[in-house]
Design a protein around this motif. Structure first.
Motif, PDB file in Angstrom:
ATOM      1  N   ALA A  10       0.813  -1.252  -0.065  1.00  0.00           N
ATOM      2  CA  ALA A  10      -0.157  -0.042   0.091  1.00  0.00           C
ATOM      3  C   ALA A  10       0.813   1.269   0.060  1.00  0.00           C
ATOM      4  O   ALA A  10       2.094   1.190   0.437  1.00  0.00           O
ATOM      5  CB  ALA A  10      -1.024   0.168   1.195  1.00  0.00           C
ATOM      6  N   ASP A  11       0.254   2.272  -0.468  1.00  0.00           N
ATOM      7  CA  ASP A  11       0.938   3.619  -0.495  1.00  0.00           C
ATOM      8  C   ASP A  11       0.069   4.492   0.853  1.00  0.00           C
ATOM      9  O   ASP A  11      -0.999   4.970   0.680  1.00  0.00           O
ATOM     10  CB  ASP A  11       0.691   4.496  -1.961  1.00  0.00           C
ATOM     11  CG  ASP A  11       1.280   5.755  -1.942  1.00  0.00           C
ATOM     12  OD1 ASP A  11       1.826   6.279  -0.958  1.00  0.00           O
ATOM     13  OD2 ASP A  11       1.312   6.326  -2.837  1.00  0.00           O
ATOM     14  N   VAL A  12       1.165   4.618   1.592  1.00  0.00           N
ATOM     15  CA  VAL A  12       0.597   4.947   3.219  1.00  0.00           C
ATOM     16  C   VAL A  12       1.086   6.343   3.281  1.00  0.00           C
ATOM     17  O   VAL A  12       2.143   6.619   3.340  1.00  0.00           O
ATOM     18  CB  VAL A  12       0.725   4.120   4.123  1.00  0.00           C
ATOM     19  CG1 VAL A  12       0.071   4.602   5.534  1.00  0.00           C
ATOM     20  CG2 VAL A  12       0.190   2.721   3.760  1.00  0.00           C
ATOM     21  N   THR A  13       0.118   7.257   3.769  1.00  0.00           N
ATOM     22  CA  THR A  13       0.463   8.458   4.256  1.00  0.00           C
ATOM     23  C   THR A  13       0.149   8.561   5.771  1.00  0.00           C
ATOM     24  O   THR A  13      -1.274   8.454   5.896  1.00  0.00           O
ATOM     25  CB  THR A  13      -0.193   9.786   3.417  1.00  0.00           C
ATOM     26  OG1 THR A  13       0.370   9.629   2.143  1.00  0.00           O
ATOM     27  CG2 THR A  13       0.057  11.042   4.320  1.00  0.00           C
TER      28      THR A  13
ATOM     29  N   PHE B 154       5.320  10.380  11.658  1.00  0.00           N
ATOM     30  CA  PHE B 154       3.760  11.267  10.863  1.00  0.00           C
ATOM     31  C   PHE B 154       4.595  11.743   9.557  1.00  0.00           C
ATOM     32  O   PHE B 154       5.453  12.509   9.848  1.00  0.00           O
ATOM     33  CB  PHE B 154       3.020  11.959  11.698  1.00  0.00           C
ATOM     34  CG  PHE B 154       2.381  11.121  12.775  1.00  0.00           C
ATOM     35  CD1 PHE B 154       1.002  10.759  12.520  1.00  0.00           C
ATOM     36  CD2 PHE B 154       2.923  11.167  14.145  1.00  0.00           C
ATOM     37  CE1 PHE B 154       0.379  10.102  13.461  1.00  0.00           C
ATOM     38  CE2 PHE B 154       2.164  10.575  15.084  1.00  0.00           C
ATOM     39  CZ  PHE B 154       1.134   9.936  14.620  1.00  0.00           C
ATOM     40  N   ASP B 155       4.201  11.346   8.443  1.00  0.00           N
ATOM     41  CA  ASP B 155       4.454  12.242   7.306  1.00  0.00           C
ATOM     42  C   ASP B 155       3.857  13.453   7.133  1.00  0.00           C
ATOM     43  O   ASP B 155       4.345  14.516   6.724  1.00  0.00           O
ATOM     44  CB  ASP B 155       3.933  11.271   6.187  1.00  0.00           C
ATOM     45  CG  ASP B 155       4.260  10.053   5.904  1.00  0.00           C
ATOM     46  OD1 ASP B 155       5.413   9.786   6.356  1.00  0.00           O
ATOM     47  OD2 ASP B 155       3.634   9.000   5.717  1.00  0.00           O
ATOM     48  N   VAL B 156       2.644  13.668   7.947  1.00  0.00           N
ATOM     49  CA  VAL B 156       2.221  14.955   7.875  1.00  0.00           C
ATOM     50  C   VAL B 156       1.458  15.370   9.112  1.00  0.00           C
ATOM     51  O   VAL B 156       0.753  14.560   9.607  1.00  0.00           O
ATOM     52  CB  VAL B 156       0.667  14.926   6.763  1.00  0.00           C
ATOM     53  CG1 VAL B 156       0.206  16.399   6.802  1.00  0.00           C
ATOM     54  CG2 VAL B 156       1.223  14.461   5.289  1.00  0.00           C
ATOM     55  N   TRP B 157       1.845  16.454   9.603  1.00  0.00           N
ATOM     56  CA  TRP B 157       1.214  17.290  10.833  1.00  0.00           C
ATOM     57  C   TRP B 157       0.126  18.198  10.236  1.00  0.00           C
ATOM     58  O   TRP B 157       0.562  19.199   9.800  1.00  0.00           O
ATOM     59  CB  TRP B 157       2.119  17.804  11.553  1.00  0.00           C
ATOM     60  CG  TRP B 157       2.824  16.877  12.272  1.00  0.00           C
ATOM     61  CD1 TRP B 157       4.154  16.107  11.716  1.00  0.00           C
ATOM     62  CD2 TRP B 157       2.921  16.105  13.573  1.00  0.00           C
ATOM     63  NE1 TRP B 157       4.784  15.067  12.505  1.00  0.00           N
ATOM     64  CE2 TRP B 157       4.046  15.302  13.806  1.00  0.00           C
ATOM     65  CE3 TRP B 157       1.987  16.763  14.696  1.00  0.00           C
ATOM     66  CZ2 TRP B 157       4.396  14.716  14.917  1.00  0.00           C
ATOM     67  CZ3 TRP B 157       2.289  15.933  15.885  1.00  0.00           C
ATOM     68  CH2 TRP B 157       3.349  15.058  16.114  1.00  0.00           C
ATOM     69  N   PHE B 158      -1.196  17.811  10.118  1.00  0.00           N
ATOM     70  CA  PHE B 158      -2.245  18.739   9.488  1.00  0.00           C
ATOM     71  C   PHE B 158      -3.023  19.806  10.437  1.00  0.00           C
ATOM     72  O   PHE B 158      -3.364  19.221  11.669  1.00  0.00           O
ATOM     73  CB  PHE B 158      -3.179  17.682   8.828  1.00  0.00           C
ATOM     74  CG  PHE B 158      -4.026  18.639   7.854  1.00  0.00           C
ATOM     75  CD1 PHE B 158      -3.815  18.471   6.551  1.00  0.00           C
ATOM     76  CD2 PHE B 158      -5.194  19.375   8.325  1.00  0.00           C
ATOM     77  CE1 PHE B 158      -4.641  19.399   5.561  1.00  0.00           C
ATOM     78  CE2 PHE B 158      -6.100  19.974   7.295  1.00  0.00           C
ATOM     79  CZ  PHE B 158      -5.775  20.032   6.100  1.00  0.00           C
ATOM     80  N   SER B 159      -2.860  20.833  10.139  1.00  0.00           N
ATOM     81  CA  SER B 159      -3.603  21.971  10.998  1.00  0.00           C
ATOM     82  C   SER B 159      -4.974  22.160  10.725  1.00  0.00           C
ATOM     83  O   SER B 159      -5.402  22.568   9.698  1.00  0.00           O
ATOM     84  CB  SER B 159      -2.804  23.114  10.946  1.00  0.00           C
ATOM     85  OG  SER B 159      -3.442  24.176  11.385  1.00  0.00           O
ATOM     86  N   GLU B 160      -5.924  22.014  11.862  1.00  0.00           N
ATOM     87  CA  GLU B 160      -7.012  22.289  11.644  1.00  0.00           C
ATOM     88  C   GLU B 160      -7.424  23.743  11.357  1.00  0.00           C
ATOM     89  O   GLU B 160      -8.223  24.199  10.469  1.00  0.00           O
ATOM     90  CB  GLU B 160      -8.054  21.956  13.045  1.00  0.00           C
ATOM     91  CG  GLU B 160      -9.472  22.382  12.910  1.00  0.00           C
ATOM     92  CD  GLU B 160     -10.152  22.301  14.336  1.00  0.00           C
ATOM     93  OE1 GLU B 160     -11.379  22.755  14.368  1.00  0.00           O
ATOM     94  OE2 GLU B 160      -9.537  21.870  15.272  1.00  0.00           O
ATOM     95  N   LYS B 161      -6.601  24.527  12.028  1.00  0.00           N
ATOM     96  CA  LYS B 161      -6.720  26.113  11.785  1.00  0.00           C
ATOM     97  C   LYS B 161      -6.317  26.446  10.298  1.00  0.00           C
ATOM     98  O   LYS B 161      -6.983  27.321   9.805  1.00  0.00           O
ATOM     99  CB  LYS B 161      -5.455  26.761  12.643  1.00  0.00           C
ATOM    100  CG  LYS B 161      -5.684  28.302  12.558  1.00  0.00           C
ATOM    101  CD  LYS B 161      -4.741  28.994  13.671  1.00  0.00           C
ATOM    102  CE  LYS B 161      -4.771  30.347  13.800  1.00  0.00           C
ATOM    103  NZ  LYS B 161      -4.041  31.063  12.506  1.00  0.00           N
TER     104      LYS B 161
END
Length: 554
Positions: free
Chosen positions: A158-161, A248-255
């Motif tokens: 699988a290609d996982v993020t 973690f590949d991405v730290w995604f901001s709700e803001k």
């Protein structure tokens, strides 16, 4: 012969029967072969004849006879029996079975990896605790399970993020800032604020870094505490995750969803899909059309957006970034989110049975001296990830948290998990690995090597204990594929713990590997060293997928 090679042999036998005009069926793209529970039924079994009987218009046993006749001609297959309504029980000769040891050693770290989920793009979101305090024990469970699952999914093609969703907007961040401000000014923390030594520590770090901060007006102070406190807390979370071996590949901001206008755009996209409506001066999403217990507000009558609106925008962001399957790993107190998240997917025009998966993790308890541990010195009212690591270590925490289904509540016994006994699951499996390494060290000290691959005589691995162990090792690719398909990393841990390690110990106890005294080094000695090395490889590979070390000495 590996299970994959045997599967291909069965497939080829079916194809030959079709080409000969004996069967009028489509040759299956894949044939399942499995280890029977009763070893008297052979090394492997397949139900391919039962699957083909109806389309072939023949009794299952008649189909089985046609396939069996060709399998009996395959090199490496010693016997093929037909059982029950049409099962094929296949026994390999010792040389073909033992050959697996050479295959595993040659493959090394690649053994077990497969392409069961090749090309599937998965966004795997886990932990995602609010950045208002240290990671608590529930988040620690998801850190272990989520990171292990990511490793397993990648090992199956699988290609996982991997993604951490930072809830850095909204009321809880204001409460966090208010708590820091109160602590810095020597005032009691607000009744609905955050407490614990970490609040005092962060407040002091901010005031030390911003001279004169407490001389500013209250609103300006609050803004600084909000921005700097959030940055320090996120940095602390990132440190804890990295030290726990979780990336973690991405730290995604709700803001960022609000600042970029993504929330508003998401609402318009959902409106175009026909599922957004206006009522009582608010904007709603009609989630009841897709199994939710009530429709959900996106924008309240006062104009404020809801968390649910951000959830909708966040899902659409994942899809826009290429995710085919978005996996959410949530805590036990988030059962109510399952239907509403699935409803978002359906409202967006996606398949809520395919494009989203929501996993719920049950609670974790910790015991010391038979009593539950509830408090953290640093966080005040929770057990943090740093507490868990301090008490039992990263390996014990990761293995123990990953070895049970997330559907079950688990208890971590500090006394047990720091003991060196077979009752301690992580010690048991790591000790098995060190025992295998010990055999290699002893062989080297005696001047014995397993020899070259060309000199390996697999047919000598013929005892029931060697056959049993080889069968367990052969199962690793299937176990790994199933763990990825079902999103259940505990299957890998249980396989190592309940299948491989016990069978290795039985092999070790019943089969003399190294010569004693003046005994000669024989081809059997070298063949058994190959088998011991193959087993060590599988255990090391399995532990690596769980993010657990495979020590050579303990």
């Amino acid at each position: 012969m590996t299970p994959a090679e045997l599967s291909q042999a069965v497939q080829a036998a079916v194809s030959a029967a079709v080409e000969a005009g004996e069967l009028a069926v489509a040759v299956p793209e894949h044939v399942t072969v499995e280890r029977p529970k009763n070893r008297d039924h052979g090394d492997y079994a397949t139900n391919v004849a039962l699957q083909l009987a109806k389309p072939a218009g023949k009794p299952p046993r008649a189909v089985a006879e046609l396939v069996a006749a060709r399998l009996r001609e395959v090199t490496g297959i010693a016997k093929v029996d037909i059982a029950g309504p049409g099962f094929l029980n296949i026994t390999l000769d010792a040389a073909s079975a033992g050959e697996l040891a050479r295959t595993i050693v040659a493959a090394g770290e690649a053994y077990g990896r497969n392409e069961a989920l090749k090309g599937l793009k998965i966004n795997l979101e886990f932990v995602s605790a609010n950045p208002t305090g240290p990671i608590h024990i529930g988040g620690v469970r998801w850190a272990a399970v989520g990171d292990s699952l990511a490793r397993i999914l990648r090992a199956t093609g699988a290609d996982v993020t991997t993604e951490y969703y930072l809830n850095d907007a909204g009321v809880q961040i204001s409460k966090f800032a208010g708590s820091l401000q109160a602590a810095a000014n020597g005032r009691p923390v607000p009744a609905d604020g955050y407490v614990g030594e970490y609040i005092v520590d962060i407040a002091k770090a901010i005031t030390d870094a911003v001279p004169g901060l407490l001389d500013l007006p209250e609103d300006e102070q609050r803004s600084v505490f909000r921005e700097q406190g959030l940055a320090l807390m996120v940095a602390e979370i990132k440190r804890s995750m990295e030290e726990f071996g979780t990336h973690f590949d991405v730290w995604f901001s709700e803001k960022s969803l609000h600042d970029s206008g993504a929330v508003e755009k998401a609402i318009e996209r959902l409106r175009e899909q026909g599922h957004v409506f206006d009522r009582d001066d608010a904007i709603w999403l009609r989630t009841t059309d897709f199994g939710d217990d009530k429709d959900r507000v996106l924008i309240k009558a006062d104009g404020d957006t809801t968390y649910f609106a951000a959830d909708a925008a966040y899902y659409l962001s994942k899809r826009d970034r290429g995710s085919e399957v978005s996996v959410y790993m949530l805590g036990a107190d988030h059962h109510g989110y399952v239907n509403r998240l699935k409803a978002i997917v359906a409202c967006a025009g996606d398949d809520m049975d395919r494009n989203i998966e929501v996993k719920i993790g049950q609670f974790v308890k910790m015991l010391r001296d038979g009593e539950e541990v509830r408090m953290s010195k640093r966080a005040g009212n929770i057990i943090t990830i740093d507490d868990v690591v301090d008490w039992i270590g990263v390996d014990a925490a990761r293995y123990t948290l990953a070895r049970s289904s997330t559907d079950s509540t688990i208890t971590l016994d500090i006394n047990l998990l720091t003991s060196q006994t077979s009752e301690n699951p992580v010690f048991y499996i790591q000790y098995a690995h060190t025992r295998m390494c010990g055999v290699q060290r002893k062989a080297e000290s005696m001047g014995i090597t397993k020899g070259s691959a060309e000199d390996f005589k697999p047919e000598l691995l013929s005892t029931e204990w060697e056959s049993e162990l080889l069968g367990a090792l052969a199962d690793f690719p299937r176990i790994l594929a199933t763990a990825g398909e079902l999103r259940e990393p505990h299957r890998v841990a249980r396989y190592l713990e309940e299948d491989v390690a016990p069978k290795y110990h039985r092999f070790y106890d019943h089969c003399q590997i190294l010569p004693k005294g003046d005994e000669e080094v024989t081809d059997l000695t070298r063949a058994r060293l190959w088998l011991a090395d193959a087993t060590r490889t599988v255990v090391a590979n399995g532990l690596a997928l769980l993010g657990v070390s495979a020590p050579e000495r303990m």
